[in-house]
Scaffold this motif. Structure first.
Motif, PDB file in Angstrom:
ATOM      1  N   SER A 104     -20.713  14.056   1.365  1.00 32.88           N
ATOM      2  CA  SER A 104     -20.136  13.741   2.670  1.00 32.88           C
ATOM      3  C   SER A 104     -20.397  14.864   3.674  1.00 32.88           C
ATOM      4  O   SER A 104     -20.400  16.034   3.326  1.00 32.88           O
ATOM      5  CB  SER A 104     -18.633  13.532   2.527  1.00 32.88           C
ATOM      6  OG  SER A 104     -18.051  13.328   3.789  1.00 32.88           O
ATOM      7  N   SER A 106     -18.500  14.570   6.561  1.00 33.38           N
ATOM      8  CA  SER A 106     -17.313  14.383   7.386  1.00 33.38           C
ATOM      9  C   SER A 106     -16.305  15.502   7.150  1.00 33.38           C
ATOM     10  O   SER A 106     -15.950  15.796   6.001  1.00 33.38           O
ATOM     11  CB  SER A 106     -16.658  13.044   7.050  1.00 33.38           C
ATOM     12  OG  SER A 106     -15.376  12.960   7.618  1.00 33.38           O
ATOM     13  N   ILE A 109     -13.261  14.060   5.133  1.00 37.36           N
ATOM     14  CA  ILE A 109     -13.475  13.912   3.691  1.00 37.36           C
ATOM     15  C   ILE A 109     -13.473  15.291   3.037  1.00 37.36           C
ATOM     16  O   ILE A 109     -12.869  15.486   1.979  1.00 37.36           O
ATOM     17  CB  ILE A 109     -14.790  13.161   3.398  1.00 37.36           C
ATOM     18  CG1 ILE A 109     -14.777  11.767   4.018  1.00 37.36           C
ATOM     19  CG2 ILE A 109     -15.066  13.114   1.897  1.00 37.36           C
ATOM     20  CD1 ILE A 109     -13.717  10.840   3.499  1.00 37.36           C
ATOM     21  N   GLU A 159     -14.366  12.881  -4.233  1.00 39.32           N
ATOM     22  CA  GLU A 159     -15.102  12.695  -2.987  1.00 39.32           C
ATOM     23  C   GLU A 159     -15.533  11.244  -2.811  1.00 39.32           C
ATOM     24  O   GLU A 159     -15.380  10.667  -1.724  1.00 39.32           O
ATOM     25  CB  GLU A 159     -16.321  13.617  -2.952  1.00 39.32           C
ATOM     26  CG  GLU A 159     -17.144  13.444  -1.689  1.00 39.32           C
ATOM     27  CD  GLU A 159     -18.453  14.194  -1.729  1.00 39.32           C
ATOM     28  OE1 GLU A 159     -18.898  14.619  -0.658  1.00 39.32           O
ATOM     29  OE2 GLU A 159     -19.040  14.325  -2.827  1.00 39.32           O
ATOM     30  N   LEU A 162     -12.575   9.079  -1.839  1.00 36.77           N
ATOM     31  CA  LEU A 162     -12.196   9.303  -0.435  1.00 36.77           C
ATOM     32  C   LEU A 162     -13.202   8.654   0.507  1.00 36.77           C
ATOM     33  O   LEU A 162     -12.815   8.099   1.541  1.00 36.77           O
ATOM     34  CB  LEU A 162     -12.081  10.803  -0.150  1.00 36.77           C
ATOM     35  CG  LEU A 162     -10.829  11.470  -0.691  1.00 36.77           C
ATOM     36  CD1 LEU A 162     -10.960  12.987  -0.662  1.00 36.77           C
ATOM     37  CD2 LEU A 162      -9.615  11.032   0.104  1.00 36.77           C
ATOM     38  N   MET A 163     -14.485   8.724   0.152  1.00 32.42           N
ATOM     39  CA  MET A 163     -15.504   8.105   1.007  1.00 32.42           C
ATOM     40  C   MET A 163     -15.367   6.582   1.027  1.00 32.42           C
ATOM     41  O   MET A 163     -15.677   5.950   2.038  1.00 32.42           O
ATOM     42  CB  MET A 163     -16.902   8.513   0.545  1.00 32.42           C
ATOM     43  CG  MET A 163     -17.234   9.964   0.850  1.00 32.42           C
ATOM     44  SD  MET A 163     -18.816  10.468   0.172  1.00 32.42           S
ATOM     45  CE  MET A 163     -19.938   9.613   1.277  1.00 32.42           C
ATOM     46  N   THR A 168     -16.116   7.080   7.511  1.00 34.61           N
ATOM     47  CA  THR A 168     -16.189   7.929   8.699  1.00 34.61           C
ATOM     48  C   THR A 168     -17.501   7.700   9.440  1.00 34.61           C
ATOM     49  O   THR A 168     -18.443   7.111   8.903  1.00 34.61           O
ATOM     50  CB  THR A 168     -16.077   9.416   8.306  1.00 34.61           C
ATOM     51  OG1 THR A 168     -17.187   9.760   7.485  1.00 34.61           O
ATOM     52  CG2 THR A 168     -14.775   9.694   7.571  1.00 34.61           C
TER      53      THR A 168
END
Length: 178
Positions: A104, A106, A109, A159, A162-163, A168
């Motif tokens: 990521s 972001s 994240i 990760e 969360l992604m 995002t």
């Protein structure tokens, strides 16, 4: 939404947050307090170059529940493991520095991953280069390469979750969600 529009919206959100804090501190809302808050928020932005608030393109509520449940499970399990090692094997616990490559880009994240791993007993973030491509964490217990790989895989799974939960603007969704 193009990059300039996202940046403007995120700055307005940060300004609104500063204004809300200002109003809470004063404890009342009237024209003078509101005008003063707007001036103070603008001055704070101008003087300190506050960061933009990361924007989320899409939130998937069920995936957020999975992220929270995973975090709570990891918190419980790591507490049990570290507690067992602290009581029964305090002199023999080994640790390692593990590098984890981040997919990521972001900041949201990245914040979620670093907060999650730092709150779990047995892991802590020790280095985050400015490029934000590799996290360096201290993990325990780690006795061999297989344990180090398992710690790395755990961070990568956090990760990925969360992604999937927070899509995002900086990241595209993982392959299985396209």
């Amino acid at each position: 939404m193009n990059r300039a529009a996202r940046r403007t919206v995120s700055r307005l959100l940060m300004g609104a947050w500063l204004l809300a804090l200002w109003l809470l501190l004063w404890g009342r809302i009237d024209a003078l307090t509101l005008a003063g808050g707007i001036v103070v928020a603008a001055a704070a932005y101008w003087a300190s170059r506050l960061p933009a608030v990361p924007l989320v393109r899409k939130i998937r509520p069920l995936r957020v529940v999975v992220v929270v449940a995973e975090f709570l499970w990891d918190l419980l399990w790591s507490s049990i493991v570290i507690g067992w090692h602290a009581v029964y094997r305090p002199g023999r616990v080994r640790s390692a520095i593990v590098d984890v490559e981040m997919r990521s880009r972001s900041p949201l994240i990245l914040l979620g991953v670093t907060t999650s791993i730092s709150l779990r007993p047995g892991t802590i973030l020790i280095d985050l280069p400015s490029e934000r491509e590799v996290l360096r964490i201290h993990a325990m217990p780690v006795y061999d390469q297989q344990d180090a790989d398992a710690k790395r895989a755990g961070v990568e799974q956090t990760e990925a979750r969360l992604m999937r939960a927070f899509v995002t603007w900086e990241d595209s969704p993982p392959e299985e969600d396209r």
